[in-house]
Design a protein around this motif. Structure first.
Motif, PDB file in Angstrom:
ATOM      1  N   VAL A 124       0.831  -1.204   0.000  1.00  0.00           N
ATOM      2  CA  VAL A 124       0.000   0.000   0.000  1.00  0.00           C
ATOM      3  C   VAL A 124       0.868   1.257   0.000  1.00  0.00           C
ATOM      4  N   GLY A 125       1.893   1.270   0.822  1.00  0.00           N
ATOM      5  CA  GLY A 125       2.784   2.427   0.847  1.00  0.00           C
ATOM      6  C   GLY A 125       3.482   2.655  -0.475  1.00  0.00           C
ATOM      7  N   SER A 127       2.421   1.672  -3.379  1.00  0.00           N
ATOM      8  CA  SER A 127       1.423   2.076  -4.380  1.00  0.00           C
ATOM      9  C   SER A 127       1.157   3.567  -4.308  1.00  0.00           C
ATOM     10  N   VAL A 128       1.020   4.086  -3.083  1.00  0.00           N
ATOM     11  CA  VAL A 128       0.802   5.524  -2.935  1.00  0.00           C
ATOM     12  C   VAL A 128       1.984   6.308  -3.495  1.00  0.00           C
ATOM     13  N   ILE A 129       3.182   5.885  -3.165  1.00  0.00           N
ATOM     14  CA  ILE A 129       4.374   6.578  -3.673  1.00  0.00           C
ATOM     15  C   ILE A 129       4.457   6.471  -5.189  1.00  0.00           C
ATOM     16  N   PHE A 131       1.975   6.017  -7.401  1.00  0.00           N
ATOM     17  CA  PHE A 131       0.958   6.833  -8.062  1.00  0.00           C
ATOM     18  C   PHE A 131       1.326   8.314  -8.002  1.00  0.00           C
ATOM     19  N   ALA A 132       1.819   8.753  -6.848  1.00  0.00           N
ATOM     20  CA  ALA A 132       2.205  10.159  -6.733  1.00  0.00           C
ATOM     21  C   ALA A 132       3.366  10.486  -7.670  1.00  0.00           C
ATOM     22  N   TYR A 135       2.107  10.393 -11.278  1.00  0.00           N
ATOM     23  CA  TYR A 135       1.306  11.577 -11.600  1.00  0.00           C
ATOM     24  C   TYR A 135       2.207  12.784 -11.874  1.00  0.00           C
TER      25      TYR A 135
END
Length: 412
Positions: A124-125, A127-129, A131-132, A135
């Motif tokens: 999860v961590g 994935s957040v990194i 995606f950011a 982007y």
């Protein structure tokens, strides 16, 4: 005769210089496909390496070399003890083997559950990194498209002098922007040539029309002229005046197709009042009442062109009205950050499917508006062009019971 303004100047030469020569190795060109492939491929490799490293560390922590799950607590007569498992105090070798197997399975399940929960948190961590970061990188790669879009929007506002002039690697976006700049250059030359032609043609037509008007007025002023000649002169003078109005309308329509550069504060209430003063005598002759409240509504624009909008709308509302008991309502107001000029009138019933036709040059409705003594068919076309040049719009709506509601909306 009024002085004719000078024709529009030729557009400036573009400062960009698109590359026409092909590179020696086209397959080495840094295209968008190659850059995106390298970018996202590298990001995938980095994310995979990080995920494997985290899983390895978590597995090593879960399977750490610590104390044994059981230990011997007796001497000659062996007894096994464990804090995490239940072992028989005494029994056969098979009982001890079964208990040890169950204990090891329990320890293994605990290690796997711990590894799974921590791996999910790590995923999860990451994935957040990811995606950011993706982007941010996508925005950086696609930023030239935003620049192209903003330029296209400015060009859509009839500002053909804008150019993208994109810098950077010679990729597809650079080629697209250069092609777009070439197209804008050709469009600007074409529009400028068209406006210059209309201005020159209008100027050439106004001179003989002015001469004809002068000659006709001189002959009509002769008291000894026959009645038939005077009637013919009045007819020719009316035709000549109509031609002059047509030429003036064409010239103003050509001028108003461009965006207004020199803008000054203009109060729509004052503009509407001047238009009403010019149309009041005609309204009194036709028995049309002009009413309405005009609140201050200041916009940035050209006062002469905005007055032309108001005058055209008020004159149309007066001319295309009912024979008796007609009225025209002129309202100005500020609403939702926009200035509004509203002109409503009584008149013949207008079908909704005919509304769009009244804004086309030389197009009229198949009603009373086809009268030849009521204009040359350019008034609403000029009003729409002037409104667009000021960044606004004009819409028409059929009024219940007959007539129209003309609404001009301009940004403040």
């Amino acid at each position: 005769m009024a002085a004719t303004p000078a024709p529009p100047a030729a557009p400036p030469k573009p400062t960009w210089a698109p590359k026409s020569a092909e590179p020696p190795f086209p397959w080495l060109r840094p295209t968008i496909r190659i850059r995106l492939t390298l970018l996202y491929g590298g990001m995938f490799m980095i994310a995979g390496i990080l995920l494997l490293s985290i899983i390895y560390l978590l597995a090593a922590q879960a399977l750490h070399a610590g104390s044994a799950p059981f230990k011997i607590v007796a001497g000659d007569n062996v007894t096994l003890s464990s804090s995490g498992c239940q072992l028989p105090a005494r029994g056969t070798s098979q009982d001890f083997n079964d208990a040890i197997s169950a204990c090891m399975a329990h320890q293994r399940q605990q290690a796997l559950d711990n590894l799974l929960s921590r791996s999910l948190l790590a995923l999860v961590g990451l994935s957040v990194i990811a995606f950011a970061f993706g982007y941010a990188m996508a925005g950086r790669v696609l930023s030239p498209l935003g620049r192209i879009t903003r330029t296209a929007r400015r060009v859509a506002g009839t500002d053909l002098s804008r150019r993208i002039e994109l810098d950077g690697p010679d990729d597809e976006l650079k080629e697209l922007s250069d092609t777009f700049d070439e197209m804008l250059d050709r469009l600007e030359r074409s529009f400028t040539a068209q406006q210059r032609f209309v201005a020159n043609a209008s100027h050439e037509l106004r001179t003989p029309l002015a001469i004809n008007r002068t000659l006709l007025e001189v002959h009509l002023s002769d008291p000894g002229a026959p009645v038939e000649l005077q009637q013919l002169g009045k007819t020719l003078l009316a035709t000549n005046e109509r031609s002059e109005q047509l030429v003036e309308g064409l010239l103003l329509l050509a001028r108003s197709d461009n965006e207004i550069i020199d803008r000054k504060p203009v109060d729509l209430a004052e503009v509407a009042s001047r238009a009403i003063d010019q149309a009041r005598s005609e309204a009194e002759t036709k028995g049309v009442e002009i009413k309405g409240e005009r609140a201050p509504a200041v916009v940035q624009g050209n006062g002469v062109l905005l007055e032309r909008i108001a005058l055209n709308l008020v004159q149309n509302a007066v001319r295309y009205n009912v024979p008796e008991g007609g009225w025209v309502e002129v309202v100005t107001e500020l609403r939702d950050g926009h200035a509004t000029l509203l002109v409503s009138n009584t008149g013949p019933v207008v079908p909704a499917y005919e509304i769009d036709n009244i804004f086309e040059p030389f197009r009229r409705l198949r009603t009373e508006r086809t009268g030849s003594d009521k204009g040359v068919g350019l008034g609403l076309s000029i009003a729409r062009s002037v409104a667009r040049a000021h960044g606004g719009r004009i819409i028409a709506e059929p009024r219940e019971g007959g007539g129209l509601v003309m609404r001009v909306t301009l940004p403040v």
